[in-house]
Enzyme design. Structure first.
Site, PDB file in Angstrom:
ATOM      1  N   LYS A 101      -3.426  -6.982  15.556  1.00  0.00           N
ATOM      2  CA  LYS A 101      -3.316  -5.555  15.291  1.00  0.00           C
ATOM      3  C   LYS A 101      -4.676  -4.961  14.954  1.00  0.00           C
ATOM      4  O   LYS A 101      -5.370  -5.559  14.142  1.00  0.00           O
ATOM      5  CB  LYS A 101      -2.359  -5.383  14.109  1.00  0.00           C
ATOM      6  N   CYS A 155       0.810  -1.228   0.000  1.00  0.00           N
ATOM      7  CA  CYS A 155       0.000   0.000   0.000  1.00  0.00           C
ATOM      8  C   CYS A 155       0.844   1.279   0.000  1.00  0.00           C
ATOM      9  O   CYS A 155       0.411   2.301  -0.523  1.00  0.00           O
ATOM     10  CB  CYS A 155      -0.991   0.013   1.158  1.00  0.00           C
ATOM     11  N   CYS A 202      -3.432  -2.548  -1.049  1.00  0.00           N
ATOM     12  CA  CYS A 202      -2.332  -3.438  -0.659  1.00  0.00           C
ATOM     13  C   CYS A 202      -2.023  -4.495  -1.716  1.00  0.00           C
ATOM     14  O   CYS A 202      -1.198  -5.381  -1.499  1.00  0.00           O
ATOM     15  CB  CYS A 202      -2.654  -4.115   0.668  1.00  0.00           C
ATOM     16  N   SER A 248      -0.831   3.462  15.140  1.00  0.00           N
ATOM     17  CA  SER A 248      -0.708   4.925  15.085  1.00  0.00           C
ATOM     18  C   SER A 248      -1.859   5.652  15.781  1.00  0.00           C
ATOM     19  O   SER A 248      -1.636   6.645  16.477  1.00  0.00           O
ATOM     20  CB  SER A 248      -0.613   5.366  13.632  1.00  0.00           C
ATOM     21  N   LYS A 264      -5.305  -9.102  11.487  1.00  0.00           N
ATOM     22  CA  LYS A 264      -5.247  -7.661  11.251  1.00  0.00           C
ATOM     23  C   LYS A 264      -6.624  -7.153  10.851  1.00  0.00           C
ATOM     24  O   LYS A 264      -7.207  -7.616   9.880  1.00  0.00           O
ATOM     25  CB  LYS A 264      -4.231  -7.375  10.139  1.00  0.00           C
TER      26      LYS A 264
HETATM   27  C1  PBG Z   1       0.046  -1.906   5.870  1.00  0.00           C
HETATM   28  C2  PBG Z   1       0.175  -1.445   7.260  1.00  0.00           C
HETATM   29  C3  PBG Z   1      -0.624  -0.517   7.917  1.00  0.00           C
HETATM   30  C4  PBG Z   1      -0.122  -0.409   9.205  1.00  0.00           C
HETATM   31  C5  PBG Z   1       0.975  -1.241   9.299  1.00  0.00           C
HETATM   32  N1  PBG Z   1       1.130  -1.900   8.094  1.00  0.00           N
HETATM   33  C6  PBG Z   1      -1.728   0.333   7.415  1.00  0.00           C
HETATM   34  C7  PBG Z   1      -2.937  -0.216   6.847  1.00  0.00           C
HETATM   35  O1  PBG Z   1      -3.184  -1.422   6.836  1.00  0.00           O
HETATM   36  O2  PBG Z   1      -3.684   0.602   6.365  1.00  0.00           O
HETATM   37  C8  PBG Z   1      -0.699   0.466  10.265  1.00  0.00           C
HETATM   38  C9  PBG Z   1       0.161   0.725  11.437  1.00  0.00           C
HETATM   39  C10 PBG Z   1      -0.290   1.843  12.275  1.00  0.00           C
HETATM   40  O3  PBG Z   1      -1.410   2.371  12.146  1.00  0.00           O
HETATM   41  O4  PBG Z   1       0.515   2.242  13.135  1.00  0.00           O
HETATM   42  N2  PBG Z   1       1.239  -1.839   5.172  1.00  0.00           N
END
Ligand code: PBG
Length: 320
Positions: free
Chosen positions: A245, A119, A127, A271, A192
């Site tokens: 996650k 992504c 992705c 985040s 996830k």
């Molecule tokens: C995808 C990825 C994401 C995060 C880690 N790997 C973003 C998503 O899936 O949109 C998010 C991590 C975070 O929010 O700290 N490469």
């Protein structure tokens, strides 16, 4: 009175003696964003205290983490050039590959985990590869596998696939094995969720999908059993470490994965979790130090062995 639980709470020493859960810096993983250019250390607006680093600045930050007692970092690359297939993800001189090489050259004794997703590299922000508005599963696997091999060639110690295509662990495992990287472990983002808590990350990585959302591949926040199925599939395919996650909104999921599977469990304090704590702390509404420690303790108590957290350096320093 026979039972007086307060007896074991009366001094700091006795509280420490009976403490059931502990955070140690060597089980924290520090996520870092690396961009092209030189001398760049650009603060991410929605993540105060976190930055986009160019490679030359990044190595200094990794060194700082290492000095503080952090032994592992996970890298997210932000390329200058994005295209439909995310080709910078597997380019030999791609931003992540350059960053891995620089860290390995300049910082001693640090474990480098490479996030493996597309992504940040695709112009549409999804992705995987797109056809007629759909994210295609199997054609994406080939690109992920190629990316994993190029990350290992650059010197990555662990590959962490996060893109949630079906069969992604198997594809990466067999590609790594075929290229002589059978010793490289896979930390799978097995469970996830399609989460609103990734908002600030998408600002940091410039990876917001340009149309639609990720619900066609990331999981429904309402589901636990499905998470256990994802975890089981990833283990069958060769995952060495399972990740859940986000972390704090999903403590029950961490616990469920912990109880079902006898492998190390990682949790990602994402985040949005970081941003909420920071935002409230900056207004003086909560005590940042306390809340950070409490949130990480909760994630560990739920069953995580290791935690990916943007607070890693802060915590490690405080514990020193
Ligand atoms: C995808 C990825 C994401 C995060 C880690 N790997 C973003 C998503 O899936 O949109 C998010 C991590 C975070 O929010 O700290 N490469």
């Amino acid at each position: 009175m026979i039972n007086r639980p307060r007896r074991l709470r009366s001094t700091d020493a006795i509280r420490a003696l009976v403490r059931e859960t502990r955070i140690t810096p060597d089980q924290l993983i520090y996520p870092l964003f690396v961009c092209e250019g030189e001398g760049i250390r650009r603060e991410i607006e929605s993540m105060p205290g976190c930055f986009n680093f160019s490679v030359d600045e990044l190595t200094g930050e990794v060194d700082r983490a290492r000095q503080a007692g952090i032994r592992s970092v996970v890298l997210f690359g932000i390329p200058d050039h994005k295209d439909a297939a995310g080709s910078q993800a597997y380019a030999e001189d791609g931003i992540t590959q350059k960053a891995i090489r620089a860290i390995k050259r300049e910082v001693r004794d640090i474990l480098v985990i490479a996030d493996n997703c597309l992504c940040e590299y695709t112009d549409h922000g999804h992705c995987g590869v797109i056809k007629d508005g759909e994210v295609l599963n199997d054609p994406t696997l080939e690109i992920l596998a190629r990316t994993a091999v190029s990350q290992a060639e650059a010197g990555a110690d662990v590959i962490a696939p996060s893109n949630m295509m079906d069969g992604f662990v198997a594809a990466i495992r067999s590609a790594l094995d075929a290229s002589g990287f059978e010793h490289i472990p896979i930390m799978s983002y097995a469970v996830k969720y399609a989460s609103g808590f990734y908002g600030p990350f998408r600002e940091a990585a410039q990876s917001t999908p340009q149309f639609g959302d990720r619900r066609g591949y990331q999981m429904d926040p309402a589901n636990v059993r499905e998470g256990l199925k994802e975890a089981a599939l990833d283990l069958e395919q060769g995952a060495d470490i399972l990740m859940v996650k986000p972390a704090m909104p999903y403590l029950d999921v961490i616990r469920a994965v912990r109880e079902r599977f006898d492998v190390p469990v990682a949790a990602y304090q994402v985040s949005g979790e970081y941003a909420m704590i920071k935002a409230a702390a900056l207004r003086g509404w909560i005590d940042e130090e306390r809340v950070v420690a409490e949130s990480l303790t909760a994630i560990k108590r739920a069953g995580a062995d290791m935690i990916l957290t943007y607070f890693a350096i802060d915590i490690a320093k405080r514990m020193a």
